[in-house]
Motif scaffolding. Structure first.
Motif, PDB file in Angstrom:
ATOM      1  N   LEU A  57       0.959  -1.191   0.113  1.00 47.92           N
ATOM      2  CA  LEU A  57       0.090  -0.057   0.067  1.00 47.92           C
ATOM      3  C   LEU A  57       0.753   1.381   0.066  1.00 47.92           C
ATOM      4  O   LEU A  57       0.492   2.230  -0.794  1.00 47.92           O
ATOM      5  N   GLU A  90       2.025   1.798  -3.545  1.00 48.61           N
ATOM      6  CA  GLU A  90       1.172   2.241  -4.418  1.00 48.61           C
ATOM      7  C   GLU A  90       0.936   3.847  -3.988  1.00 48.61           C
ATOM      8  O   GLU A  90       0.696   4.593  -4.980  1.00 48.61           O
ATOM      9  N   ARG A  91       0.939   4.234  -2.789  1.00 48.90           N
ATOM     10  CA  ARG A  91       0.506   5.647  -2.456  1.00 48.90           C
ATOM     11  C   ARG A  91       1.814   6.580  -3.023  1.00 48.90           C
ATOM     12  O   ARG A  91       1.612   7.624  -3.609  1.00 48.90           O
ATOM     13  N   GLU A 107      -8.815   5.963  -0.988  1.00 48.51           N
ATOM     14  CA  GLU A 107      -9.052   4.315  -1.203  1.00 48.51           C
ATOM     15  C   GLU A 107      -8.072   3.701  -0.286  1.00 48.51           C
ATOM     16  O   GLU A 107      -8.436   3.073   0.278  1.00 48.51           O
ATOM     17  N   LEU A 108      -6.762   4.137  -0.484  1.00 45.64           N
ATOM     18  CA  LEU A 108      -5.839   3.445   0.058  1.00 45.64           C
ATOM     19  C   LEU A 108      -5.592   3.830   1.610  1.00 45.64           C
ATOM     20  O   LEU A 108      -5.244   2.785   2.523  1.00 45.64           O
ATOM     21  N   SER A 131      -7.900   1.518   3.282  1.00 51.18           N
ATOM     22  CA  SER A 131      -7.434   0.152   3.213  1.00 51.18           C
ATOM     23  C   SER A 131      -6.263  -0.108   4.318  1.00 51.18           C
ATOM     24  O   SER A 131      -6.411  -0.845   5.031  1.00 51.18           O
ATOM     25  N   GLU A 132      -5.435   1.059   4.264  1.00 49.02           N
ATOM     26  CA  GLU A 132      -4.753   0.947   5.446  1.00 49.02           C
ATOM     27  C   GLU A 132      -4.967   0.881   6.886  1.00 49.02           C
ATOM     28  O   GLU A 132      -4.325   0.416   7.712  1.00 49.02           O
TER      29      GLU A 132
END
Length: 577
Positions: free
Chosen positions: A520, A523-524, A547-548, A551-552
């Motif tokens: 994650l 991705e960020r 969104e991330l 999720s985190e």
């Protein structure tokens, strides 16, 4: 200093002190903020604020109590109602009577009714300060729920007792019958008024959002912010408890929110807004307490003949007696309720001497005590000064500082010696709920017979549906595997596992969660790099990063629970890397 500038400065200092507390973990945030406020106002030309107790109660207390009522787990609150009520009502009465007579005996120049007023002032506890001190120290969850429920209700009972003690001082008259009737009216009326306000708002919000959907989320959050003030003002106007009205409005609103699962934007905005309000208002309260310290000490000229050490001795004696009365009440009046709650499964930890000591030290006094002390009138009906008012305010302030200091030192020590808690029941329930949600999603992927009948002559549609549903089913199966840490498996193979094999399974689960977090983060970082390179715009960046972030947040919570279940300490946090 201008009022607006003062408010902005207090809010800024509240934020800065909150950041500083992250680096100075040995000192609880409330103590840092009180010391900072005192330093700002101590010099002759320092920052001085005229403290209006009624305005303070109106601006700061209702939103904080509303938020507490909104957030507190209702199932645990109602399951533990016996110990909560015995602390919030029985302990307050026990404290007012016992401590009142002790204060009058210790300091004879304080009339008995004024001694009762001081005892009433110091009877409410402050769960905000307790949570700030015990953060990440392992306070048992159910015990914290009891402390939160106690502080929600004993503010009202303590202030009602203060009202009667002050009235008895002003008039010289007191009637237990009238006091009991008045208390019932104030308490029940306050709860009813708050529930009515909360129910009315819920109905109005449902009508509006049924027509416009989540478009009005911002306006609904603004109205929600104003609701605790409306409940408090309405209750005070009709002569009942505004504090209980704010609590009842928060609880009612929470129940109404259970039927609003579809309004995602409103829910996210509400959570973020209340987090901001709680953080800023809590900081402002303790800063204001510190700002009042020099003026409170300066008003003690009349009592200089006692000597500084004698006055400090009074503070220590009263504070120690307050904690001893709390310990005695826990032993005699609450221990049986806690034992019953443990036997019936409503409380994981059994009552023990260490747990009782932790609950005693958690009786920290805070904002409501200061506001109640400063709300004592300056003059009697005949124009004479209210007896020993300055001494009452000084002693109440000393009790706040003493209980904060003792709690800051004693609570961490006691909590470190409590048995290590196992996996919280709420964590297991959360994991089971996630599993149930994933299984329900898989079941929903099976098309209805009517839908299949409409497309039975369309093989292309059926092939596409099977492909899409297969991918989604695989994704949900992976999520189910991720949620299964081996702790709830009841197959014969799992039951035959040795403790070491089970521990290794849990360590692999921890490792997978840590690797997912690393992914994650990658991705960020990539998304921000794309924005810096102008390949996406700010709106796209915010949407993707949100969104991330969600999720985190979920992964971090599950990782903390998984490490606890695997027996990993903070020093072993990097095991999976």
């Amino acid at each position: 200093m201008h009022t607006v500038e003062t408010v902005l400065l207090v809010l800024m200092l509240g934020a800065l002190s909150g950041i500083a507390a992250r680096y100075v973990r040995a000192i609880p945030l409330p103590l840092i903020q009180i010391a900072l406020g005192a330093l700002l106002s101590w010099p002759r030309h320092g920052l001085h604020i005229a403290f209006d107790p009624e305005l303070f109660l109106l601006l700061f207390i209702p939103p904080l109590l509303f938020a507490d009522g909104w957030r507190i787990p209702k199932r645990e609150f109602f399951a533990l109602w016996r110990p909560i009520l015995r602390l919030a009502l029985g302990l307050v009465l026990f404290t007012v009577i016992g401590l009142g007579y002790l204060i009058h005996w210790l300091i004879p120049e304080i009339p008995l009714t004024v001694a009762f007023a001081l005892a009433a002032v110091v009877s409410p506890t402050d769960a905000v300060a307790v949570s700030a001190i015990t953060r990440n120290l392992g306070m048992p969850v159910k015990t914290m729920h009891i402390l939160e429920g106690e502080s929600l209700l004993n503010d009202a009972s303590g202030l009602v007792a203060l009202k009667f003690a002050v009235a008895a001082t002003l008039t010289g008259l007191f009637s237990w019958t009238e006091a009991a009737q008045e208390f019932l009216w104030i308490a029940i009326g306050g709860l009813g008024a708050g529930a009515l306000i909360g129910w009315g708002f819920a109905r109005l919000r449902a009508v509006v959002t049924r027509r416009v959907g989540d478009v009005a989320a911002t306006q609904m959050v603004l109205l929600l912010l104003l609701m605790p003030f409306a409940a408090y003002l309405l209750a005070e106007r009709i002569g009942v408890s505004g504090i209980l009205a704010a609590v009842a409005a928060g609880i009612t609103t929470n129940f109404a929110d259970l039927d609003r699962g579809a309004y995602v934007t409103e829910r996210m905005q509400t959570a973020a807004t209340w987090t901001l309000v709680e953080s800023s208002f809590n900081g402002a309260i303790f800063l204001l307490l510190g700002l009042q310290l020099p003026s409170i000490l300066g008003s003690m000229d009349e009592y200089r003949h006692h000597g500084a050490w004698t006055l400090l001795g009074y503070v220590v004696a009263i504070s120690t007696a307050l904690l001893l009365l709390r310990w005695v009440w826990l032993m005699l009046g609450v221990r049986r309720s806690l034992a019953r709650a443990h036997r019936t499964g409503r409380m994981a930890e059994p009552p023990s001497p260490l747990l009782q000591l932790a609950t005693t030290l958690a009786g920290i006094r805070g904002a409501v005590t200061l506001a109640g002390a400063l709300s004592v009138p300056l003059l009697m009906h005949d124009g004479q000064p209210f007896p020993a008012r300055e001494l009452l305010v000084f002693l109440a302030t000393g009790v706040i500082l003493f209980t904060l200091a003792v709690g800051s030192i004693g609570l961490p020590w006691v909590l470190r010696h409590l048995p290590a808690p196992g996996e919280p029941a709420s964590a297991f329930e959360e994991r089971q709920a996630r599993l149930a949600a994933c299984q329900a999603a898989i079941a929903r992927l099976v098309p209805d017979p009517e839908v299949l009948a409409r497309h039975e002559d369309d093989p292309a549609w059926l092939a596409q549906y099977q492909e899409v549903s297969g991918r989604l089913t695989q994704d949900y199966r992976k999520r189910i595997d991720l949620l299964d840490d081996g702790s709830a498996v009841t197959t014969p193979e799992a039951q035959a596992e040795t403790p070491e094999v089970r521990r290794q399974r849990r360590l692999r689960y921890v490792m997978e969660l840590e690797l997912r977090l690393r992914c994650l983060h990658a991705e960020r970082d990539t998304l921000y790099a794309e924005r810096h390179a102008h390949r996406i715009n700010d709106e796209s960046l915010r949407s993707l990063v949100q969104e991330l972030d969600l999720s985190e947040t979920s992964l971090r919570k599950r990782l903390a629970v998984a490490k606890q279940a695997a027996g990993l300490q903070a020093s072993a946090a990097g095991h999976g890397h």
